[in-house]
Design an enzyme around this catalytic site. Structure first.
Site, mmCIF file in Angstrom:
data_model
loop_
_atom_site.group_PDB
_atom_site.id
_atom_site.type_symbol
_atom_site.label_atom_id
_atom_site.label_comp_id
_atom_site.label_asym_id
_atom_site.label_seq_id
_atom_site.Cartn_x
_atom_site.Cartn_y
_atom_site.Cartn_z
ATOM 1 N N SER A 153 0.833 -1.200 0.000
ATOM 2 C CA SER A 153 0.000 0.000 0.000
ATOM 3 C C SER A 153 0.866 1.247 0.000
ATOM 4 O O SER A 153 2.004 1.228 0.504
ATOM 5 C CB SER A 153 -0.901 0.004 1.238
ATOM 6 N N TYR A 170 -1.695 -0.253 10.354
ATOM 7 C CA TYR A 170 -1.781 -0.707 8.959
ATOM 8 C C TYR A 170 -0.582 -0.214 8.163
ATOM 9 O O TYR A 170 0.059 -0.991 7.435
ATOM 10 C CB TYR A 170 -3.082 -0.203 8.337
#
Length: 265
Positions: free
Chosen positions: A151, A164
């Site tokens: 990501s 995250y």
């Protein structure tokens, strides 16, 4: 285009979203596919049907990649083929705590849960699949390929939560380590998407808020688009095909330029 005919692909987290798009595109290009889900059985069967429609042989396996036995069950599904050419480590989770300054928003268990799937799960999948990935290399002389779904959060320290972002940063460095260690039999790369218009985002907001988010992303990206799963999957197929046969250890941002920011007018 059937350039992947005869290859066997395993895509984790492939019942919905990006994983589903990757699996279907692999099938459309000739690969046989192992579909994985943890809870979304109906969606997994829908994804499998779409792959079969494209002509692929398909196996559907319920398994949690954070569990060693689950990873082995996924790899065992490739047993009848005797090899595994492609592993897409796509399964991932988060905890939504977008105010990164709120250090009470995440618990120790939040961090451990996220790392268990996003980092350890990807490692366990490779650990379980290594023998079959190497078998494909021995049969064909062509490096097998592993693609980790990372990501922009792991590059820029942004996103749904600090935990995250940290997990995706760890996944990025693991990608580099394993690309070096597993060559020449296995190539390991990662894509780092920005926004993807899937239920990952939709489930956290109502329809109006989601549409507002889309418009905001379009306004924030130099390419003035909000990416969908098919858009990102096209780039994934580059890494999973022979088009990238001389590429390993790469982390590619696929974010419509979001990381750049907009030019000042």
């Amino acid at each position: 285009m059937d350039d992947l005919e005869g290859r066997v692909a395993l895509v984790t987290g492939s019942a919905t979203g990006l994983g589903r798009s990757i699996a279907i595109k692999l099938a459309e290009r000739g690969a046989d596919v192992i579909i994985n889900y943890s809870r979304s059985s109906v969606e997994a069967e829908e994804a499998a049907d779409q792959c079969r429609t494209a002509g692929a042989k398909v196996v559907v396996v319920q398994a949690n990649v954070a569990d060693q036995e689950g990873c082995q069950a996924l790899v065992d599904a490739a047993g009848p083929w005797g090899k595994l050419d492609i592993l897409a480590n796509n399964a991932g989770i988060t905890r939504h705590a977008r105010d990164h300054a709120d250090l009470n928003a995440l618990t120790k268990d939040d961090f451990l849960d996220i790392y268990e799937v996003n980092v350890v799960g990807s490692y366990l999948m490779l650990q379980a699949a290594k023998v079959l990935l190497e078998a494909a290399y021995k049969q064909t002389g062509r490096a097998s390929t592993v693609l980790n779904t990372s990501s922009i959060a792991g590059v820029k320290g942004i996103g749904s939560s600090v935990a995250y972002a940290a997990s995706k940063g760890a996944l990025n460095t693991m990608t580099l380590s394993l690309a070096r260690a597993l060559a020449p039999a296995i190539r390991v790369n990662a894509i780092c998407p920005g926004f993807i218009g899937t239920r990952w985002f939709k489930d956290t907001m109502d329809e109006d808020a989601f549409e507002k988010t889309l418009r905001g992303i379009e306004a924030a990206t130099p390419l003035a688009v909000a990416s969908g799963p098919d858009d990102i999957a096209e780039t994934a197929l580059f890494f999973l095909s022979d088009a990238s046969r001389h590429v390993t250890g790469e982390l590619l941002l696929v974010d419509a330029g979001l990381h750049l920011g907009k030019a000042r007018s």
